[in-house]
Write an enzyme that holds these catalytic residues in place. Structure first.
Site, mmCIF file in Angstrom:
data_model
loop_
_atom_site.group_PDB
_atom_site.id
_atom_site.type_symbol
_atom_site.label_atom_id
_atom_site.label_comp_id
_atom_site.label_asym_id
_atom_site.label_seq_id
_atom_site.Cartn_x
_atom_site.Cartn_y
_atom_site.Cartn_z
ATOM 1 N N TYR A 1 -12.608 7.843 -14.806
ATOM 2 C CA TYR A 1 -12.577 6.570 -14.080
ATOM 3 C C TYR A 1 -13.081 5.441 -14.984
ATOM 4 C CZ TYR A 1 -13.688 3.178 -10.364
ATOM 5 O OH TYR A 1 -13.773 2.057 -9.584
ATOM 6 N N THR B 1 -17.057 1.080 1.150
ATOM 7 C CA THR B 1 -15.678 1.316 1.582
ATOM 8 C C THR B 1 -15.490 2.829 1.666
ATOM 9 O OG1 THR B 1 -14.784 1.560 -0.642
ATOM 10 C CG2 THR B 1 -14.872 -0.686 0.228
ATOM 11 N N ASN C 1 -5.250 -4.370 -7.037
ATOM 12 C CA ASN C 1 -6.489 -3.789 -6.543
ATOM 13 C C ASN C 1 -6.419 -2.291 -6.323
ATOM 14 O OD1 ASN C 1 -8.973 -3.665 -4.679
ATOM 15 N ND2 ASN C 1 -7.291 -3.218 -3.256
ATOM 16 N N LYS D 1 -11.210 1.891 -16.179
ATOM 17 C CA LYS D 1 -11.703 0.551 -15.831
ATOM 18 C C LYS D 1 -12.056 -0.252 -17.081
ATOM 19 C CE LYS D 1 -11.077 0.916 -11.394
ATOM 20 N NZ LYS D 1 -10.047 0.115 -10.711
ATOM 21 N N ASP E 1 0.858 -1.183 0.000
ATOM 22 C CA ASP E 1 0.000 0.000 0.000
ATOM 23 C C ASP E 1 0.895 1.235 0.000
ATOM 24 O OD1 ASP E 1 -3.282 0.189 0.835
ATOM 25 O OD2 ASP E 1 -2.133 2.064 0.913
HETATM 26 P P1 NAD Z 1 -10.289 2.138 -0.834
HETATM 27 O O1 NAD Z 1 -10.111 3.581 -1.215
HETATM 28 O O2 NAD Z 1 -11.142 1.786 0.340
HETATM 29 O O3 NAD Z 1 -8.849 1.474 -0.629
HETATM 30 C C1 NAD Z 1 -7.853 1.645 -1.622
HETATM 31 C C2 NAD Z 1 -6.491 1.317 -1.018
HETATM 32 O O4 NAD Z 1 -5.511 1.559 -2.076
HETATM 33 C C3 NAD Z 1 -6.111 2.220 0.151
HETATM 34 O O5 NAD Z 1 -5.542 1.446 1.190
HETATM 35 C C4 NAD Z 1 -5.100 3.200 -0.457
HETATM 36 O O6 NAD Z 1 -4.127 3.662 0.482
HETATM 37 C C5 NAD Z 1 -4.462 2.344 -1.539
HETATM 38 N N1 NAD Z 1 -3.874 3.140 -2.612
HETATM 39 C C6 NAD Z 1 -4.376 4.271 -3.183
HETATM 40 N N2 NAD Z 1 -3.520 4.737 -4.099
HETATM 41 C C7 NAD Z 1 -2.464 3.879 -4.121
HETATM 42 C C8 NAD Z 1 -1.254 3.832 -4.861
HETATM 43 N N3 NAD Z 1 -0.935 4.770 -5.762
HETATM 44 N N4 NAD Z 1 -0.402 2.812 -4.628
HETATM 45 C C9 NAD Z 1 -0.697 1.863 -3.707
HETATM 46 N N5 NAD Z 1 -1.810 1.869 -2.948
HETATM 47 C C10 NAD Z 1 -2.688 2.869 -3.177
HETATM 48 O O7 NAD Z 1 -10.804 1.444 -2.185
HETATM 49 P P2 NAD Z 1 -11.780 0.185 -2.404
HETATM 50 O O8 NAD Z 1 -13.182 0.659 -2.375
HETATM 51 O O9 NAD Z 1 -11.368 -0.954 -1.553
HETATM 52 O O10 NAD Z 1 -11.454 -0.125 -3.943
HETATM 53 C C11 NAD Z 1 -10.430 -1.010 -4.331
HETATM 54 C C12 NAD Z 1 -10.500 -1.201 -5.834
HETATM 55 O O11 NAD Z 1 -11.810 -1.601 -6.198
HETATM 56 C C13 NAD Z 1 -10.198 0.060 -6.654
HETATM 57 O O12 NAD Z 1 -9.442 -0.291 -7.792
HETATM 58 C C14 NAD Z 1 -11.562 0.554 -7.069
HETATM 59 O O13 NAD Z 1 -11.529 1.282 -8.279
HETATM 60 C C15 NAD Z 1 -12.316 -0.752 -7.207
HETATM 61 N N6 NAD Z 1 -13.761 -0.588 -7.062
HETATM 62 C C16 NAD Z 1 -14.301 -0.108 -5.891
HETATM 63 C C17 NAD Z 1 -15.672 0.054 -5.798
HETATM 64 C C18 NAD Z 1 -16.342 0.599 -4.563
HETATM 65 O O14 NAD Z 1 -17.536 0.963 -4.649
HETATM 66 N N7 NAD Z 1 -15.685 0.652 -3.429
HETATM 67 C C19 NAD Z 1 -16.478 -0.270 -6.892
HETATM 68 C C20 NAD Z 1 -15.893 -0.762 -8.047
HETATM 69 C C21 NAD Z 1 -14.524 -0.924 -8.120
#
Ligand code: NAD
Length: 255
Positions: A160, A195, A93, A164, A40
């Site tokens: 975004y 989240t 992720n 994706k 992370d």
């Molecule tokens: P989140 O924001 O809760 O957690 C993301 C994590 O990634 C955090 O711990 C952050 O510190 C870390 N991070 C951010 N930038 C970074 C970087 N440059 N290098 C390394 N780490 C980094 O996000 P989430 O909701 O768990 O989403 C995770 C993935 O799922 C993402 O790719 C997001 O696009 C995708 N997603 C999320 C949702 C949603 O509704 N939560 C829906 C569809 C897709």
């Protein structure tokens, strides 16, 4: 009923491991006796994720990594070999929401570049360095985090959505290149998951928290619901799936 655990003893990288969906995948992999390298940009949260696995009797370590930087990702993959001797699995992720709610003609070019770097170039860097490590280990499985916004239009956030859609395309093509060499590559496409990430979306856009009318199940997903799918895709239970972009969105994209 007892089931064999095909994941036992495998070594995994999870990016964005510190919270949200990534953290839940770390937890479930730990329960399945996978050795997890938690990456992370926020090293404190990655360390806490790894400590959680160790507290449960498993093996895990933390690495600071900005997935938008090729050199960081290269070091991360090296760390899997140095710490656990090999690499079998990866959940790519980490991602950001980017310029939510901004019409394209108002999007700052720096925001475009940053969102592409963290959401898309990161997946390329991960694949570039993970694939050779997995070939050395005799095969592997990779899951990339896409989104429902990689399958249907994202009118509130086209930047975004573009990243994706590209992750889905990269996943499909990469899967074809390595399908005959023992590496499966799939993507997950969540709808809105509870989240920190989706909370900022709800706050910024004033989306209804409940019930969301565009979601047939009338609720958001939980990180564990997505994590169970990811772990299944990484396991041998999904042994004949590659190049898939698997939706988990409460039926949203079929509306
Ligand atoms: P989140 O924001 O809760 O957690 C993301 C994590 O990634 C955090 O711990 C952050 O510190 C870390 N991070 C951010 N930038 C970074 C970087 N440059 N290098 C390394 N780490 C980094 O996000 P989430 O909701 O768990 O989403 C995770 C993935 O799922 C993402 O790719 C997001 O696009 C995708 N997603 C999320 C949702 C949603 O509704 N939560 C829906 C569809 C897709």
């Amino acid at each position: 009923m007892s089931r064999s655990n095909s994941l036992n003893g495998k070594v995994a990288i999870v990016t964005g491991a510190g919270r949200g969906i990534g953290l839940e995948v770390v937890r479930l992999l730990g329960e399945r006796q996978v050795k997890v390298l938690c990456a992370d940009i926020d090293i404190g949260s990655a360390e806490a994720a790894a400590a959680g696995v160790r507290d449960g009797g498993g093996e895990a370590a933390a690495v600071a990594c900005d997935v938008g930087k090729s050199a960081d990702v290269s070091k991360l993959v090296d760390a899997a070999g140095e710490t656990f001797g090999k690499l079998d699995l990866a959940f790519n992720n980490a991602g950001i929401l980017g310029p939510m709610g901004t019409p394209l003609d108002k999007v700052d070019e720096a925001d475009w570049d940053r969102t592409l770097s963290i959401n898309l170039s990161s997946v390329f860097y991960c694949l570039k360095y993970q694939v050779p490590a997995m070939l050395n280990a005799g095969g592997g499985a990779i899951v990339n985090a896409a989104s429902v916004a990689g399958l249907i239009a994202a009118p509130r956030n086209p930047v975004y959505g573009a990243t994706k859609h590209a992750v889905v395309g990269l996943t499909r093509s990469a899967a074809m290149q390595y399908a005959d060499r023992g590496i499966r590559i799939n993507a997950v496409c969540p709808g809105i998951v509870e989240t920190g990430f989706s909370n900022s979306e709800v706050r910024q856009e004033g989306l209804p928290t409940f019930p969301p009318p565009f979601i047939p199940m009338q609720r958001f997903g939980t990180p564990e619901e997505i994590a169970r799918l990811v772990v299944w895709l990484l396991s041998d239970e999904a042994s004949y799936l590659t190049g898939e972009a698997v939706g988990a969105d409460g039926g949203w994209r079929h509306m």
